[in-house]
Design a protein around this motif. Structure first.
Motif, short mmCIF file in Angstrom:
data_model
loop_
_atom_site.label_atom_id
_atom_site.label_comp_id
_atom_site.label_asym_id
_atom_site.label_seq_id
_atom_site.Cartn_x
_atom_site.Cartn_y
_atom_site.Cartn_z
N TYR A 51 -19.81 -89.02 -37.87
CA TYR A 51 -20.33 -88.20 -38.88
C TYR A 51 -22.08 -88.47 -37.73
CZ TYR A 51 -24.33 -86.29 -42.18
OH TYR A 51 -24.79 -85.34 -42.67
N ASP A 52 -22.18 -89.42 -37.16
CA ASP A 52 -23.23 -88.88 -36.15
C ASP A 52 -23.12 -88.33 -34.99
OD1 ASP A 52 -25.76 -90.30 -35.83
OD2 ASP A 52 -24.37 -90.75 -34.23
N ARG A 53 -21.68 -88.10 -34.51
CA ARG A 53 -21.43 -87.61 -33.39
C ARG A 53 -21.28 -85.62 -33.94
NH1 ARG A 53 -20.19 -84.30 -29.91
NH2 ARG A 53 -19.01 -84.32 -28.65
N THR A 54 -20.87 -85.70 -35.03
CA THR A 54 -21.98 -84.61 -35.37
C THR A 54 -23.27 -83.88 -36.32
OG1 THR A 54 -19.64 -84.54 -37.04
CG2 THR A 54 -20.80 -82.48 -37.69
N LEU A 55 -23.23 -84.85 -36.37
CA LEU A 55 -24.74 -84.91 -37.20
C LEU A 55 -25.65 -84.48 -35.87
CD1 LEU A 55 -27.26 -84.43 -39.04
CD2 LEU A 55 -27.35 -87.03 -39.23
N GLU A 59 -28.69 -81.37 -35.08
CA GLU A 59 -29.94 -81.81 -34.66
C GLU A 59 -30.01 -81.10 -33.34
OE1 GLU A 59 -30.75 -85.56 -37.83
OE2 GLU A 59 -30.45 -86.01 -35.68
N THR A 60 -28.95 -81.68 -32.52
CA THR A 60 -30.07 -81.68 -31.10
C THR A 60 -29.38 -79.53 -30.05
OG1 THR A 60 -28.22 -83.15 -29.71
CG2 THR A 60 -30.36 -84.26 -30.59
N ALA A 61 -28.38 -79.52 -31.08
CA ALA A 61 -27.60 -78.73 -29.99
C ALA A 61 -26.98 -79.32 -28.88
CB ALA A 61 -27.82 -77.29 -30.07
N ASP A 62 -26.67 -80.28 -28.20
CA ASP A 62 -26.09 -81.37 -27.80
C ASP A 62 -25.26 -81.62 -28.15
OD1 ASP A 62 -25.55 -82.60 -25.25
OD2 ASP A 62 -27.12 -83.77 -25.55
N ASN A 63 -23.63 -80.68 -27.08
CA ASN A 63 -22.03 -80.93 -27.91
C ASN A 63 -21.37 -81.82 -26.51
OD1 ASN A 63 -21.38 -79.52 -25.58
ND2 ASN A 63 -20.51 -78.10 -26.83
N LYS A 64 -22.42 -83.23 -25.52
CA LYS A 64 -21.34 -83.35 -24.50
C LYS A 64 -22.35 -84.93 -24.76
CE LYS A 64 -21.63 -79.15 -21.34
NZ LYS A 64 -22.56 -78.57 -20.03
N HIS A 65 -23.30 -84.64 -25.32
CA HIS A 65 -23.42 -86.32 -24.72
C HIS A 65 -23.51 -87.14 -25.93
CE1 HIS A 65 -26.07 -84.15 -21.36
NE2 HIS A 65 -25.08 -85.10 -20.69
N ILE A 66 -23.61 -88.57 -26.03
CA ILE A 66 -23.60 -89.17 -27.10
C ILE A 66 -25.51 -89.92 -27.13
CG2 ILE A 66 -23.88 -92.04 -25.54
CD1 ILE A 66 -21.72 -93.06 -27.65
N ASP A 67 -25.56 -89.80 -28.97
CA ASP A 67 -26.77 -89.82 -28.94
C ASP A 67 -27.68 -90.99 -28.93
OD1 ASP A 67 -28.38 -90.28 -30.60
OD2 ASP A 67 -26.94 -90.13 -33.06
N PRO A 68 -28.22 -91.99 -27.79
CA PRO A 68 -29.14 -92.81 -27.39
C PRO A 68 -29.16 -93.76 -28.60
CG PRO A 68 -30.18 -90.95 -26.82
CD PRO A 68 -28.80 -89.98 -27.39
N SER A 69 -29.40 -93.54 -29.93
CA SER A 69 -29.08 -94.84 -30.80
C SER A 69 -27.93 -95.43 -30.73
CB SER A 69 -29.33 -93.87 -32.08
OG SER A 69 -28.29 -93.43 -33.09
N SER A 85 -13.80 -80.40 -32.61
CA SER A 85 -13.64 -80.43 -33.85
C SER A 85 -15.38 -80.46 -34.57
CB SER A 85 -13.05 -81.94 -34.95
OG SER A 85 -13.60 -82.68 -33.84
N PHE A 86 -15.83 -81.27 -34.11
CA PHE A 86 -17.95 -81.95 -34.38
C PHE A 86 -17.98 -80.24 -34.46
CE2 PHE A 86 -16.09 -85.50 -31.87
CZ PHE A 86 -16.31 -86.36 -33.20
N GLN A 87 -18.17 -78.92 -33.67
CA GLN A 87 -18.84 -78.25 -33.22
C GLN A 87 -18.41 -77.35 -34.51
OE1 GLN A 87 -19.99 -76.66 -29.82
NE2 GLN A 87 -21.33 -75.62 -31.94
N ASN A 88 -17.39 -77.48 -35.25
CA ASN A 88 -16.80 -76.17 -35.63
C ASN A 88 -17.50 -76.62 -37.31
OD1 ASN A 88 -14.83 -74.56 -34.80
ND2 ASN A 88 -13.09 -75.69 -35.07
#
Length: 563
Positions: A51-55, A59-69, A85-88
């Motif tokens: 879910y965080d990957r999707t969120l 929020e950022t439109a960044d589909n390549k990098h992992i959330d720094p948190s 799957s997340f983009q969809n």
């Protein structure tokens, strides 16, 4: 010449089946609401991580990098999972207006149902009556252990399985105009959703292609179509090849091949979970073997998916990574033709003529029986216990400055540590968050403090970091792996119950401290509130958020003696 009228009865029947499956997959669990006000389920770390990957993407439109948190604040590290799957889910959320977590649940229920209907069209080409009867087992897609993927947040695997069925469907229609182009797109999509399904689909296609290529006496036109399919695949997926090779083939799921039989480590369906429905599948297996033998293999392609995916699922018996058991979630679809054939053979042996209407009634009865005898909506409880808890996490996510340090002092729900990703910050937690479900940490020091009611400045605390090693792109086709713990100066190795980033840290150094008000353990709840009340004695520490679940304190003078 008269135009053939469409079969409205079949359309109405399929619409009814679709409605029943949607009710089982989502309606009953979501109390017949489309847009629930907090996430339901979320029963494993993966639920929160996905879910965080999707969120983060939303929020950022960044589909390549992992959330720094999730990396202790380290930026620029690549995601291990591709984005499809997340983009969809994000696109579906924007199209429907639903909350993101509701969008991901509904979309994946639709993936499963659509995969079943796609398989139906394949079986129908073999025998329409068998296809109709096959739908009677589809209720199991949302029953018991078959539903595990939804509760564990395995959205990439679910969408990948839908695309795997699509790959098989496209391959079995390879001779139709333009389907080789569609096949290349489907394999690419599966690879960008969940690479194992692309591998299974690619292997299936390769086997069928080789057989047909030989049968067609090495037809160069067919070879050309196959090459075009692969050419389509390359540019669409090449960006993820370095991560796939290093993370999956060499060090991840495929790297776990040991040639020693493996049992599932998660609640995976077993054949016995079909109950008496399994009898019809067994009859169908025998009937299929006999029919294929007597017809010298005619129509073998229609049964190929069932036997191929059965072998893939049980490849764990020869040492393939146990995650192949995830394929059993889709058994009702893969084995649908065998189930339908089993019932069809029984009906053929009856000494009466069977009206066509019966082939519509039987699957509906079987769906109803599975609904009344086997189906039970999953418990609505999850690691997000209620809306108050969700509201508190979202308050932190959207109100606490990114650079501030945040500590979760204690809570029952955090032994599945992916939940920390919901706060949207680098989250610190105490080691005694693992007290109710200890996983090998030495908690003696923390337990002694709790038993004595002793409040100190220093506690054993760590930042939540989801992966130890993560890829960093050095060029378009090269990556290097970064040891996140080492980069942050943290000790990862667990020795004598220590490590994994836990070390003595000053309670007074945190800008925000989160206290759970509710606990199943009175002594832990009492200690939590005792520390909270001691902190509030300082005038520079204020409660900035409070509801039925959380009390969140803000320390405006970090570093001073707060207790």
């Amino acid at each position: 010449m008269e135009e053939k009228k469409p079969d409205l009865s079949e359309g109405i029947f399929l619409l009814v089946v679709f409605g029943i499956l949607l009710w089982m997959g989502l309606g009953a669990y979501y109390d017949h609401e489309l847009d629930y006000d907090y996430p339901k389920g979320f029963m494993a770390t993966d639920s929160f991580y996905k879910y965080d990957r999707t969120l983060y993407l939303d929020e950022t439109a960044d589909n390549k990098h992992i959330d720094p948190s999730l990396t202790g604040g380290v930026e620029g590290l690549e995601e291990l999972y591709p984005y499809f799957s997340f983009q969809n889910i994000v696109i579906f959320k924007d199209a429907t207006g639903l909350r993101l977590y509701n969008s991901q649940f509904l979309l994946n229920v639709l993936y499963v149902i659509l995969a079943g209907l796609l398989a139906y069209t394949l079986i129908k080409r073999y025998n329409k009556k068998v296809a109709l009867l096959s739908l009677g087992i589809y209720g199991f897609l949302f029953i018991g252990t078959f539903y595990t993927g939804f509760l564990f947040g395995w959205w990439p695997q679910i969408s990948g399985s839908f695309l795997l069925v699509s790959i098989i469907w496209a391959m079995l229609n390879f001779d139709l105009k333009g389907f080789y182009i569609l096949l290349g797109i489907m394999v690419s999509a599966a690879f960008l959703a969940h690479p194992p399904e692309a591998m299974f689909g690619g292997l299936f296609c390769l086997i069928l292609f080789c057989i047909d290529f030989v049968k067609n006496r090495f037809d160069l036109k067919m070879l050309k179509k196959g090459i075009i399919s692969f050419i389509i695949f390359v540019p669409l997926t090449i960006y993820y090849w370095p991560i796939f090779l290093k993370s999956f083939l060499l060090g991840g799921s495929a790297g776990g091949i040991t040639f020693v039989p493996k049992a599932s480590t998660f609640p995976a369906p077993e054949f016995s979970h079909f109950g008496f429905y399994g009898i019809f599948i067994a009859i169908g297996i025998i009937a299929a073997v006999v029919l294929l033998f007597n017809s010298k293999g005619k129509d073998w392609k229609y049964f190929a998916m069932a036997f191929f995916m059965g072998l893939i699922t049980y490849s764990a018996w020869i040492g393939i990574n146990e995650r192949v058991y995830q394929n059993s979630f889709f058994w009702p679809i893969y084995f649908g033709i065998l189930f339908g054939l089993g019932i069809y053979i029984i009906l053929k042996f009856l000494p009466v003529k069977i009206p066509n209407l019966v082939y519509y009634i039987i699957p509906l009865i079987l769906l109803f029986v599975s609904l009344t005898n086997f189906f039970q909506p999953p418990s609505s409880s999850g690691l997000v216990a209620n809306k108050d808890m969700w509201d508190g996490m979202m308050w932190v996510r959207y109100n606490v400055p990114w650079e501030n340090k945040v500590l979760v002092f204690y809570g029952d729900s955090y032994n599945q540590h992916g939940i920390y990703s919901m706060f949207g910050h680098v989250m610190y937690n105490t080691d005694w968050n693992y007290l109710p479900n200890n996983i090998g940490y030495d908690l003696s020091e923390s337990i002694a403090k709790i038993q004595k009611g002793e409040i100190t400045r220093n506690y054993t605390i760590r930042p939540f970091i989801h992966h130890k090693d993560l890829p960093k792109r050095t060029s378009f086709l090269t990556i290097e792996y970064i040891d996140v713990f080492k980069l942050l100066g943290l000790n990862y190795e667990k020795i004598d119950g220590k490590g994994r980033g836990f070390e003595q840290r000053d309670l007074c150094s945190f800008n925000y401290i989160i206290f759970d008000k509710i606990s199943r353990y009175p002594e832990l709840q009492e200690y939590n509130l005792k520390v909270r009340n001691a902190l509030l004695e300082k005038e520079y520490i204020k409660e900035v958020f409070s509801n039925g679940w959380y009390s969140i304190l803000k320390n405006e003078k970090t570093g001073e003696a707060c207790v």
